[in-house]
Each structure stands twice: as C-alpha cells, then as structure tokens.
Enzyme design. Structure first.
Site, PDB file in Angstrom:
ATOM      1  CG  PHE A   1      50.945  32.976  56.202  1.00 10.12           C
ATOM      2  CD1 PHE A   1      50.795  31.896  55.354  1.00 10.12           C
ATOM      3  CD2 PHE A   1      49.803  33.662  56.586  1.00 10.12           C
ATOM      4  CE1 PHE A   1      49.542  31.511  54.888  1.00 10.12           C
ATOM      5  CE2 PHE A   1      48.543  33.279  56.131  1.00 10.12           C
ATOM      6  CZ  PHE A   1      48.421  32.205  55.283  1.00 10.12           C
TER       7      PHE A   1
ATOM      8  NE  ARG B   1      48.562  28.968  63.141  1.00  9.41           N
ATOM      9  CZ  ARG B   1      48.541  29.595  61.975  1.00  9.41           C
ATOM     10  NH1 ARG B   1      47.691  30.584  61.765  1.00  9.41           N
ATOM     11  NH2 ARG B   1      49.345  29.230  60.996  1.00  9.41           N
TER      12      ARG B   1
ATOM     13  CB  THR C   1      56.583  19.260  57.952  1.00  9.56           C
ATOM     14  OG1 THR C   1      55.362  19.228  57.211  1.00  9.56           O
ATOM     15  CG2 THR C   1      57.269  17.924  57.845  1.00  9.56           C
TER      16      THR C   1
ATOM     17  CG  PHE D   1      61.387  19.295  48.802  1.00  6.76           C
ATOM     18  CD1 PHE D   1      60.138  19.003  48.262  1.00  6.76           C
ATOM     19  CD2 PHE D   1      61.436  20.178  49.871  1.00  6.76           C
ATOM     20  CE1 PHE D   1      58.980  19.577  48.750  1.00  6.76           C
ATOM     21  CE2 PHE D   1      60.280  20.755  50.374  1.00  6.76           C
ATOM     22  CZ  PHE D   1      59.044  20.452  49.809  1.00  6.76           C
TER      23      PHE D   1
ATOM     24  CE  LYS E   1      55.101  28.977  59.065  1.00  7.29           C
ATOM     25  NZ  LYS E   1      53.784  28.631  59.635  1.00  7.29           N
TER      26      LYS E   1
ATOM     27  CB  ALA F   1      49.324  33.963  59.981  1.00  2.00           C
TER      28      ALA F   1
ATOM     29  CD1 TRP G   1      57.280  15.410  54.365  1.00  2.00           C
ATOM     30  CD2 TRP G   1      58.502  13.954  53.162  1.00  2.00           C
ATOM     31  NE1 TRP G   1      56.454  14.830  53.428  1.00  2.00           N
ATOM     32  CE2 TRP G   1      57.162  13.938  52.683  1.00  2.00           C
ATOM     33  CE3 TRP G   1      59.445  13.127  52.563  1.00  2.00           C
ATOM     34  CZ2 TRP G   1      56.759  13.128  51.621  1.00  2.00           C
ATOM     35  CZ3 TRP G   1      59.044  12.313  51.513  1.00  2.00           C
ATOM     36  CH2 TRP G   1      57.722  12.315  51.051  1.00  2.00           C
TER      37      TRP G   1
ATOM     38  CE  LYS H   1      47.558  25.284  55.434  1.00  2.00           C
ATOM     39  NZ  LYS H   1      47.697  25.982  56.723  1.00  2.00           N
TER      40      LYS H   1
END
Length: 558
Positions: free
Chosen positions: A303, A96, A75, A383, A73, A275, A411, A107
C-alpha cells in the site's frame, strides 16, 4: 488501440530453466529445490553458507495512497530490478506472494504488469509452492489443539470466553468474521464465540516473514499468546505444545521461492502479510539472503508509504538490522488527478489543475520517507493517457519538495523504459547519503509510539483511545512487552482513518477500536476505524471472470 492483457504477455514469456536463473546469483543447482521447471525453493544450507558475505544495496519501492486509478507499485519494483540489471548491476527482486482472497476479489493478480512482470504468473497468483496452505494448516492446527485441550479437561484452566486465537483461511469471506463453534452437544465441546481472519492476517504469517531460521521460527511460535486463564494470565502456544508440530508444517514454507522476471532476472517471492493489518513486507530470510548474493536488492512494502514504508522501516528493518540505501515512491498522473477530485471516468482528459491539486498527497509521502533519513526519488508510472503538461506538473511539484521525479515506461517497454530511474537509484544508493533511523526508540511507551506515528506520519491532531485500551497497553508494558514496535491497522486509502478523505488531510483524529498483542511476531497491532481482518468480496468479484478457456488455459487473471 488494444493492448495485450498481463496474462497474455506472461503466457508468451521465454522463460529459462530455474537453474540458469539461480546461476546468475551464484546459486548452484544442488541448492535449488525445483517445483517444476520455472520455480524453486532455496536450500537452508545455501542460506547458512552466505551469511558471512557483505550486504549489497537495499532499495525500497513504496507508493502514494492507492486509488482505483492504479499506481503500479509491484510493476515498478519488477521494472526497476530489470532496469538495474540492464545497466550492468547484479540485482534481485524481493516481493510478497499473492493471496487468493484479493485475487478472486478485487485485484485479480499480483505479479506486476505489462512488460514488467514476474513469471510464472498463473502459478504465483494461485497455489504457487503451497506456502500459504502450510501457514493456514499450521494456524488451524493450533486452533484445533486449543479446543481439544479444553474438551479433554482444560488443565491449563483456559477461560473459554478469552480464547484469543481465531481460525484463518486464504479467501475473502465476510460470513466467517464472527461465528459460534462447538455447537451440537456434549460430543462437540463447549460452545463459544469465535471467528476467521484471512490467512495473510495470521500471526503465523507475520512470524514466518520475520523469523531468521527454523529455530527462531519455533521460538516465536511458542511465544504467541493464544488465550487467557480466569485470572487473566496468558496461555502461550508452547503451553498447548503445538509449536513443534507447527514448525514441521512450516519447514518447507520457510525456504524462499526463486522465480524470474519476463527478462529472466532473479526474483524472490516469499511470504505475504497484509499491509493494512500486518506489516506488509516479504520475508526477512528472503531479503537478507538476497542482500548477500546481489549487488542491489529491490523490495516493496504494501500500500502507500504511510502504511507499508512506515512498517518496513519501524518493524522489518528494526527487527532484521536492515538499513535501506534509497527509496522510490511510485505515483501516477491518474492518481494525482483522482486525489485532486476528478472522477475515475474522467481521468483520460487532461486536467493540469487537478494534478496540482492532488500532488500534496505525494508531497507528504516524500517528506515522511525523508524523515527516516532515506534519500528519495519519485517514479511516475506512465499511462498512455498522460499528457506532457500533466507530467511536467508532477515533476515541478516534486522538485519543490527537494526530490526528483522520473517518468518511467517499464509497463510498455520493460527495462528499456526505466533506465533513467535505475541510474538515479544507483546514484542515490552509492552516494552514502542514507542516515536511516526508525521513527521512535524501543523504550518509548506503547501509547507514545502510537501517538508519534499518528502525528508525524498521518498528521493527525490526536489519538482517541478509551481507558480500557490505555490500561491494556500499560498492562502489556508491565508484562515486558513495552519495547515492541507498533503495527497500525487502518485504511490504505487515506492518511486518516476515513477512506474517502483523499489528499493530505490535517486536523483529523485517529480512533483506536482495539489493540492486539502479537507476542510471537514481536509487535502490537493497533486496529483503527473500520478496518477488517477478514475482507469481503466486492459486488462483482474478479472470480466471476476467471475460468479455463477451450485450450485449458486460465483466463481472467489480470
């Protein structure tokens, strides 16, 4: 084929001096308070000076329920900001700050990924400009002053069994969830039970992210309920006389942080409420300022859309008077397969049927976001293992839902790989089709608001709350808090309160374990299921792999 890690890519970034980044948004260098060469805080004088300008377009990036497969998200938020700049729009990103707890837990970092990152990555994932330390210090100053007041005679008649203000630290530490304090005899005070939450769950964090300015900040801090007397009347932070000193500690933390993407586009990184515990959005002051100086502001909510987007709409937008022009829901083929029952180890193999089986999770998020009157587009975060047939299955499903899904390769390719999404977002935002409205009105009862979220967003059959909780809600209504919005605290992994219930479940119940009044932040926290306000570390925390290499560079941040 091997790929560079995020930190390797970030380390190779060709950063520009932060004054050049500010100039893109018309920020003169004297209004930037630099922290080194590549990050700065924005002066309050500049913020005050742009309030008369019209707003740009506001775009929310949200997502399906997170899975171990990863959604990307942040990214996508960063990539979309770069993509909008690439097609000629003056765009800024608002995200954030990262919490040390999750970074050293699961993470390992939170600044985007691949060619769609915000830099300096290492600084952002560690101490950054010290905002979280300031929040931790202000929060714990109040905790110390409460116990000090009790020690020196307790003139406010605080019932030490009903001290509601816990302590915080910016780390995952399950051992501190429930503790005893003031042990060791008369000199150390009156023993009582207490505990720690993580800093991002602090009401001070929520207040900093919702306050308009320092005056509003101090008023909200003063409004916080910290304890109750023996007659059960509330004791406020201002009764302890801590609000002034807390504001002093938070003075610099209130100013938004300006950094840049890998493509040298402006990004405001400010605040970080959890969140699934708090409201999960960056600060109002960063978002509203960005809207005055950029044509497009791309922000995210934490999230899945059932938590982040709902709170963005019902808390942040309601409180700040914001009206989003478009929303992007991030999904991945891998996550669709996982929602369809495929194990993480098998996600690399083509399985179109599993993709189709998992799509209802995405479908529910689409219909939920649409119910707020905001036009929606789906970003399929690409991906390398995705096959054409799997991507087409997602696109076909989304088309049946009356929306469009666009394959995004930011990405790997940065802004070049997300141009199509950027153009679609512009089309939606400039169509004027947004008719945003919150889910419920202010004057609905607190329990009805909870029930509305549970049934309309989670598709639950019922809310389970015992008499004690219902009576507490009625008592707060009698005290004048009935108009506050609801901040649901539940697992992020499911629409239900069972983290293992994937897809789009129906027929489930939402059990309420506890309710907390955040009178300063201006919402009621409803804790459902087994959600924790102090997370623990996983069996193998990311911290085990974070270190300095022989050149003194950080390794292990993702």
């Amino acid at each position: 084929m091997s790929y560079k890690t995020d930190i390797q890519i970030a380390r190779e970034a060709k950063k520009k001096p932060i004054q050049e980044i500010g100039a893109k948004l018309g920020i003169a260098s004297e209004h930037l308070l630099p922290y080194g060469h590549d990050k700065a805080k924005l002066s309050q004088e500049f913020i005050n000076g742009v309030q008369g300008k019209p707003n740009g377009k506001l775009v929310l990036v949200t997502a399906i329920n997170p899975t171990p497969a990863g959604e990307g998200k942040t990214t996508t938020t960063v990539g979309l900001g770069d993509g909008l700049n690439r097609i000629g729009k003056k765009a800024a990103i608002c995200i954030r700050e990262a919490s040390l707890g999750p970074n050293f837990g699961m993470k390992g970092g939170a600044a985007g990924g691949g060619m769609a990152q915000v830099v300096p990555m290492e600084d952002m994932n560690l101490h950054f400009t010290g905002d979280f330390h300031a929040i931790t210090s202000a929060h714990n100053l109040l905790a110390a002053m409460i116990d000090n007041h009790i020690y020196w005679g307790n003139t406010l008649d605080i019932d030490i069994r009903r001290v509601a203000w816990r302590r915080v630290m910016d780390m995952n530490d399950r051992a501190l969830r429930q503790i005893n304090v003031s042990l060791g005899g008369v000199a150390n005070g009156f023993p009582r039970e207490a505990g720690f939450d993580i800093t991002v769950a602090s009401e001070v964090m929520a207040i900093l992210c919702l306050a308009k300015d320092l005056e509003d900040l101090q008023r909200r801090l003063g409004d916080m309920i910290v304890a109750y007397r023996r007659d059960k009347t509330p004791v406020y932070c201002r009764d302890i006389k801590a609000d002034g000193a807390m504001t002093v500690l938070l003075k610099d933390a209130m100013q938004p942080n300006l950094v840049q993407t890998l493509e040298n586009n402006p990004a405001f990184v400010h605040g970080g409420p959890f969140a699934n515990i708090a409201h999960g959005c960056n600060s109002v002051i960063a978002t509203t300022t960005a809207l005055k100086i950029a044509d497009y502001v791309v922000t995210e909510a934490g999230f899945g859309a059932d938590l982040g987007a709902e709170k963005f709409f019902d808390i942040k937008c309601r409180k700040a008077g914001l009206k989003p022009d478009a929303a992007v829901i991030v999904a991945t083929v891998r996550a669709m397969k996982m929602n369809g029952g495929v194990a993480k180890a098998d996600l690399g193999s083509e399985n179109v049927e599993a993709v189709k089986k998992g799509c209802p999770n995405l479908g529910r998020h689409i219909s939920n976001v649409k119910s707020f009157g905001v036009p929606v587009v789906v970003a399929i975060n690409h991906f390398v293992t995705d096959t054409d047939a799997e991507v087409e299955a997602v696109k076909a499903y989304v088309a049946e839902m009356g929306a469009e899904a666009i394959l995004c390769k930011h990405w790997a390719k940065g802004s070049e790989g997300i141009e199509d999404l950027a153009k679609k977002v512009v089309q939606l935002a400039e169509s004027g089709s947004s008719s945003f409205a919150p889910l419920y009105p202010d004057d609905m009862s607190l329990f009805q608001k909870i029930d509305t979220i549970a049934k309309r967003i989670y598709h639950a059959d019922e809310v389970i709350a015992d008499k004690k909780i219902r009576d507490q809600l009625k008592e707060w209504e009698a005290q004048g808090y009935g108009n506050l919005p609801i901040c649901m605290a539940k697992t992020q992994y499911s629409f239900s309160t069972d983290p293992n219930l994937r897809g789009a479940p129906t027929g489930h119940s939402v059990p309420i374990r506890e309710v907390r009044l955040s009178a300063g932040a201006g919402f009621v926290v409803v804790i459902c299921g087994e959600i924790m306000t102090m997370p623990g570390l996983p069996k193998v925390p990311s911290a085990e792999n974070i270190c300095l290499n022989d050149d003194g560079q950080i390794e292990g941040l993702f």
